[in-house]
Design a protein around this motif. Structure first.
Motif, short mmCIF file in Angstrom:
data_model
loop_
_atom_site.label_atom_id
_atom_site.label_comp_id
_atom_site.label_asym_id
_atom_site.label_seq_id
_atom_site.Cartn_x
_atom_site.Cartn_y
_atom_site.Cartn_z
N THR A 65 15.35 14.29 80.94
CA THR A 65 15.78 15.99 80.26
C THR A 65 14.26 16.45 80.03
OG1 THR A 65 17.61 15.36 79.73
CG2 THR A 65 17.66 17.36 78.82
N THR A 234 21.47 21.58 89.02
CA THR A 234 22.00 20.62 87.63
C THR A 234 22.92 19.57 88.18
OG1 THR A 234 21.72 22.97 86.90
CG2 THR A 234 23.16 21.62 85.87
N GLY A 235 23.68 19.71 89.12
CA GLY A 235 25.21 18.88 89.59
C GLY A 235 24.84 17.65 89.62
N HIS A 236 23.59 18.02 90.77
CA HIS A 236 22.84 16.29 91.20
C HIS A 236 22.68 15.48 90.43
CE1 HIS A 236 21.02 13.44 93.47
NE2 HIS A 236 19.86 13.97 92.75
N LEU A 238 22.96 16.63 86.79
CA LEU A 238 24.57 15.79 85.71
C LEU A 238 24.69 14.50 86.48
CD1 LEU A 238 26.06 17.89 84.12
CD2 LEU A 238 27.16 16.39 85.28
N SER A 355 17.21 22.71 86.34
CA SER A 355 18.11 22.52 86.36
C SER A 355 18.19 20.74 85.81
CB SER A 355 18.64 22.60 87.63
OG SER A 355 18.00 24.36 87.73
N GLY A 359 21.13 19.22 83.51
CA GLY A 359 21.34 18.01 84.27
C GLY A 359 22.19 16.68 83.93
N GLY A 363 24.85 15.92 81.19
CA GLY A 363 25.05 14.68 81.50
C GLY A 363 25.07 13.24 80.60
N GLY A 379 29.58 17.80 87.99
CA GLY A 379 28.77 18.21 88.78
C GLY A 379 29.16 17.93 90.53
#
Length: 406
Positions: A65, A234-236, A238, A355, A359, A363, A379
């Protein structure tokens, strides 16, 4: 006002010879490989680092992060602040900084020291990547610019293919401190290559900090690219940031995870080549395909049932999808803003790294507050939302005209 360079094809009157130009491209590629490996290295080592420094896996996720958040801020700021400085000097300093920060992490006695080093890595990643996005136009003849740009950003993908899995394997066999030390030495090697192989790259055309918002204002294609980057990355991250604890909780032997991440990376390299062959004529379809593959892989991993074979197969699919991301979205950004490549790249890099940070951060909250596998559902949902953005875009005449420039 302090300003940044916006290079344009064929603008460098004193362009180096083709051989030296390509050597410089390779030096930049090695640099971005070292930086991206540094940024993502903790992904495969969260559990042992957290255990050694006595923090939870969610807290350990801050190692991803922090540099991501700092890189998001530093991408435009470093680009602006160094606008009149020789690009070779700037890139060399940033590469040396990442080498020193990784060595500091290798000898850190507390998690706070590691986070401080990760802060410095974030500065390096943001500034270096933003400048590297448009540096090819200053190094090679115009006809070689697309190929050189692809080579440079291949360093991003190669970091996933070789850097992170290799670092994970080193960490599993020799300890996480050895892995950080190895990446630190790689950073210093990159610095040497930058100094020896790269010619002077003085600043040319410039734009003030206040001008950066103008690059995205009124450019629907660029705004769409930024939005899709945010959702997919972000989805990946996370989910991917916590892939090791997810696999271990699912019953996969920890000693196999490094090898599985290596397989993920190899699949990613294949995805990079596949996307490279598709983006010239099927850019929107490639973005939609990436969204579907990533969302499907995250959901399928939930159903792997503790089987290392099944989980490995799902990671191959996931890697194939993510491997297509850098070349696809970088191509979208460059096509949307061909006359402001460095400024647009800095905004893209800022979004990409923000992102990563968000994420990993959210996460971590989900892992600590809900369940480890909850990050896969979240994600997948974010990746799927990219389809809405893609469906809302159309290949306008202006975008097709911009594509002709590339």
């Amino acid at each position: 006002m302090t300003s940044v360079e916006i290079p344009t094809p064929g603008s460098a009157a004193g362009q180096p010879s083709p051989l030296r130009g390509w050597l410089a491209v390779l030096a930049v590629t090695l640099g971005i490989f070292a930086l991206m490996t540094s940024e993502l290295l903790p992904v495969g080592l969260l559990t042992p680092i957290g255990s050694a420094l006595q923090v939870s896996e969610g807290t350990a996720g801050l190692m991803v992060t922090v540099p991501g958040l700092v890189a998001a801020i530093s991408a435009p700021l470093v680009t602006v602040a160094t606008g009149r400085i020789d690009r070779r000097i700037v890139l060399a300093v940033l590469t040396g900084l990442v080498g020193a920060a990784n060595l500091a992490s290798a000898f850190a006695s507390s998690f706070a020291i590691v986070l401080t080093a990760r802060f410095l890595i974030g500065i390096s990643v943001g500034g270096f990547w933003a400048l590297a996005g448009g540096i090819a136009v200053r190094l090679v003849p115009e006809r070689h610019i697309p190929r050189a740009t692809a080579v440079i950003f291949g360093g991003v993908e190669t970091a996933s293919v070789l850097g992170v899995p290799a670092g994970t394997l080193i960490g599993d066999h020799s300890g996480w401190r050895t892995a950080f030390a190895a990446v630190g030495i790689l950073g210093l090697l990159s610095l040497a290559c930058m100094v020896c192989l790269m010619p002077k790259v003085p600043a040319e055309r410039t734009i003030g900090l206040a001008g950066l918002p103008k690059v995205i204002r009124g450019n629907a294609g660029l705004r769409a690219g930024i939005a899709m980057t945010f959702l997919v990355i972000t989805g990946h991250f996370l989910a991917y940031t916590f892939v090791r604890p997810i696999l271990q909780e699912d019953g996969v032997d920890g000693s196999m995870i490094g090898t599985m991440l290596l397989a993920f990376g190899v699949a990613g390299l294949c995805g990079n080549f596949v996307a490279g062959a598709l983006v010239a004529k099927r850019l929107r379809q490639t973005v939609a395909g990436i969204s579907l593959v990533l969302a499907s892989a995250m959901v399928l991993l939930l159903a792997s049932g503790g089987s290392a074979f099944t989980a490995g197969a799902v990671l191959l699919l996931w890697g194939l999808g993510y491997g297509a991301v850098p070349v696809t979205f970088q191509t979208w950004i460059l096509k949307a803003a061909p006359d402001a490549t460095e400024a647009a790249s800095s905004l893209y890099v800022s979004t990409f790294n923000l992102s990563i940070a968000l994420g990993a951060f959210f996460g971590g909250l989900a892992v600590d507050g809900l369940t480890t596998t909850s990050v896969l559902w979240i994600g997948a949902a974010l990746a799927a939302l990219t389809l809405l953005v893609v469906s809302g875009t159309r290949d306008s005449v202006s975008l097709r005209e911009r594509e002709a420039h590339l």
